[in-house]
Design an enzyme around this catalytic site. Structure first.
Site, mmCIF file in Angstrom:
data_model
loop_
_atom_site.group_PDB
_atom_site.id
_atom_site.type_symbol
_atom_site.label_atom_id
_atom_site.label_comp_id
_atom_site.label_asym_id
_atom_site.label_seq_id
_atom_site.Cartn_x
_atom_site.Cartn_y
_atom_site.Cartn_z
ATOM 1 N N ASP A 110 49.055 -25.583 38.700
ATOM 2 C CA ASP A 110 50.717 -25.873 39.061
ATOM 3 C C ASP A 110 50.362 -26.714 39.612
ATOM 4 O O ASP A 110 49.572 -26.668 40.933
ATOM 5 C CB ASP A 110 51.728 -25.257 39.476
ATOM 6 N N SER A 111 50.695 -28.209 39.715
ATOM 7 C CA SER A 111 49.838 -29.092 40.607
ATOM 8 C C SER A 111 50.468 -30.568 40.489
ATOM 9 O O SER A 111 51.294 -30.425 39.012
ATOM 10 C CB SER A 111 48.202 -29.583 39.783
ATOM 11 N N HIS A 157 41.356 -32.265 43.997
ATOM 12 C CA HIS A 157 41.797 -31.089 43.946
ATOM 13 C C HIS A 157 42.131 -29.527 42.743
ATOM 14 O O HIS A 157 41.826 -29.032 43.386
ATOM 15 C CB HIS A 157 44.348 -31.330 43.815
#
Length: 217
Positions: free
Chosen positions: A86-87, A203
């Site tokens: 989940d980003s 990320h």
């Protein structure tokens, strides 16, 4: 989804060495394919779409909650261990919006152009009053890995990528908010980086490395 989308690390003949990747996002799948290919895992990573698993209902209030929800959903349907991502993008001056709603910020899930346009519009008042002040942003990725659907101790990994938000798109690569995410030290947007450089810095790349370091393999 075609069989070419399977992330084949080491071919295996049984499901004991298969994990399901809980995502149907083509951009994410492409990045995960490259990232997992660099890892020396004795498993085969199978995207959930290849197993006819639909997206989970993401009703959590944080990246961590939603990653766990998606991992459990894929694991429960497939009967396999599952990894979920989940980003999103957090912009502090907007109260960390779009945050967990990044993919549907403009109201339509996965419409990158509309999401980018809304972000530009929402930041315009600030740019008007403070034209010389950079607007900070942060890409966030949380990965959750469950060994089975009811795993009481999911493995959690997190990656943060800091940058600035542009007032117009720059670069034609990547996906999502990459064209608006500026890296001052590189004088480049995330959308103008090579795939290898993005995976090294991003990320998602950071979260993958954290996850791999925690796996009992």
């Amino acid at each position: 989804m075609s069989t070419t989308d399977t992330v084949q690390l080491v071919p295996q003949s049984t499901s004991d060495n298969q994990w399901v990747l809980a995502s149907n996002n083509k951009g994410k799948l492409a990045e995960f394919k490259r990232l997992f290919a660099e890892a020396n895992l004795d498993v085969t990573i199978v995207p959930q779409g290849q197993l006819d698993i639909d997206d989970a209902i993401e009703d959590g209030l944080s990246f961590v909650e939603n990653a766990i929800i998606k991992a459990r959903h894929a694991s429960r349907i497939s009967g396999l261990p599952a990894i979920a991502d989940d980003s999103g993008l957090c912009v502090p001056v907007l109260g960390n919006a779009p945050g967990i709603y990044s993919a549907r910020y403009a109201g339509e899930h996965g419409n990158d152009s509309k999401n980018n346009a809304k972000l530009i519009a929402d930041l315009q008042p600030l740019r008007t009053t403070q034209p010389d002040t950079p607007i900070e942003g942060m890409f966030v990725c949380v990965l959750a890995m469950v060994r089975h659907a009811d795993d009481p101790l999911p493995i959690i990994a997190q990656g943060l990528w800091h940058g600035e938000i542009l007032d117009a798109p720059h670069g034609d690569g990547g996906f999502g908010y990459d064209p608006l995410f500026w890296l001052p030290n590189l004088q480049a947007s995330a959308a103008s980086l090579s795939a290898a450089d993005k995976n090294r810095l991003s990320h998602r790349g950071q979260a993958i490395q954290q996850l791999l370091a925690q796996l009992p393999l």
